[in-house]
Write a protein that holds these residues in place. Structure first.
Motif, short mmCIF file in Angstrom:
data_model
loop_
_atom_site.label_atom_id
_atom_site.label_comp_id
_atom_site.label_asym_id
_atom_site.label_seq_id
_atom_site.Cartn_x
_atom_site.Cartn_y
_atom_site.Cartn_z
N SER A 151 1.34 -1.05 -18.93
CA SER A 151 2.40 -2.19 -18.50
C SER A 151 2.35 -2.26 -16.93
N VAL A 152 2.95 -3.54 -16.52
CA VAL A 152 3.06 -4.07 -15.31
C VAL A 152 4.33 -4.35 -14.98
N SER A 153 4.81 -4.48 -13.91
CA SER A 153 6.07 -4.88 -13.36
C SER A 153 5.86 -5.75 -12.13
N LEU A 154 6.11 -7.15 -12.26
CA LEU A 154 6.19 -8.03 -11.29
C LEU A 154 7.48 -8.18 -10.34
N GLU A 186 -2.14 -1.47 -4.98
CA GLU A 186 -2.58 -0.40 -5.54
C GLU A 186 -3.98 -0.70 -6.72
N ASP A 187 -5.05 0.19 -6.50
CA ASP A 187 -6.17 0.06 -7.67
C ASP A 187 -5.84 -0.06 -8.87
N THR A 188 -4.56 0.44 -9.34
CA THR A 188 -4.05 0.17 -10.79
C THR A 188 -3.69 -1.19 -11.07
N GLU A 189 -3.05 -1.86 -9.92
CA GLU A 189 -2.84 -3.31 -10.16
C GLU A 189 -4.12 -4.23 -10.56
N LEU A 190 -5.20 -3.91 -9.84
CA LEU A 190 -6.04 -4.76 -10.16
C LEU A 190 -6.90 -4.20 -11.34
#
Length: 286
Positions: A191-194, A267-271
């Motif tokens: 999951s991602v948080s913006l 962060e690399d995880t975002e990419l």
């Protein structure tokens, strides 16, 4: 039949009718001296005159024209030259599709990819080119002021992050974009948080084929089909994606330069999350 204008003739882009532009495009798309885009490309770009060009195809849309003109008006030409848009119209091709026609300023010069193809290997790797591009993108990313992701005038978002290259829905706020991403990341247990992410103007197809050096040495950026307002790291991901598709080191080199000016740090995880969204869409398309 309409007589094609001589290339040296100065023509008011508003003086030609839509029918005349369509007819000229049909004639010129088979003329190698007029065709500016690769001949195998479905979307065509042709030169009407020395100063006018038309981009046309089913993937050419009003959103692109509006975003390109917004960028043209918002950034100094001394930093980055963007073709001025004169008009846009569309014509039905079938029951389901229309062909868009984007009439714009023609820029004389070669893309960085064309210069490489001409034998100047890694033209983008010449001293100063990466730093010039990074400075231009920094200026582009400084353009903000909206809370609505996507094209500057609203509408569907297009590009590699979307199924069939379309988001299939408008994003009215950043929560809509976050939900779109998380619906797809759930398959991978991610999951991602913006939250806290500001939106800035991004090109979203940063690659050597879309950067030109004009005859005066000015840096230019073309093809605004995927552009819009997004978190800045979306742009960084698009560079890596374009480089992966072409096996070119342009993206990583530029990314390294841009990461130095990105706050907060990416962060690399975002990419990686955006890559997972792309993979989800490709799985659904097959």
């Amino acid at each position: 039949m309409l007589q094609p204008p001589k290339s040296t003739l100065v023509i008011d882009p508003h003086s030609l009718t839509d029918d005349e532009i369509v007819e000229l495009c049909q004639v010129y798309k088979s003329d190698r001296s007029r065709l500016l885009s690769p001949k195998e490309c479905g979307t065509k770009v042709v030169a009407l005159t020395d100063d006018l060009a038309v981009k046309f195809g089913v993937s050419v849309r009003l959103e692109e024209a509006r975003t390109q003109q917004f960028a043209h008006e918002s950034i100094s030409r001394t930093v980055l030259r963007i073709p001025k848009v004169y008009r846009f119209f569309s014509r039905p091709e079938s029951r389901w599709n229309s062909i868009g026609y984007l009439v714009m300023e023609k820029i004389d010069g070669l893309t960085l990819q064309q210069q490489d193809d001409d034998g100047n290997n890694n033209k983008w790797d010449e001293p100063g080119i990466i730093s010039r591009i990074a400075a231009a993108l920094d200026a582009l990313h400084s353009i903000s002021g909206t809370t609505r992701p996507g094209p500057v005038s609203g509408g569907l978002a297009y590009g590699y992050l979307y199924a069939e290259k379309s988001s299939e829905t408008e994003f009215h706020n950043i929560n809509d974009l976050e939900s779109y991403l998380n619906d797809r990341l759930a398959l991978f247990g991610r999951s991602v948080s913006l939250a806290g992410q500001e939106l800035c103007l991004c090109h979203m197809d940063v690659a050597p084929r879309n950067f030109m050096i004009d005859t005066n040495g000015q840096l230019c950026l073309i093809d605004w089909a995927a552009a819009g307002f997004y978190p800045r790291y979306f742009e960084l991901w698009s560079m890596l994606f374009a480089s992966y598709c072409s096996s070119c080191q342009f993206g990583p080199a530029l990314l390294q330069s841009l990461k130095m000016t990105t706050t907060p740090a990416v962060e690399d995880t975002e990419l990686e999350n955006l890559t997972m969204v792309y993979r989800f869409n490709m799985r659904c398309a097959t």
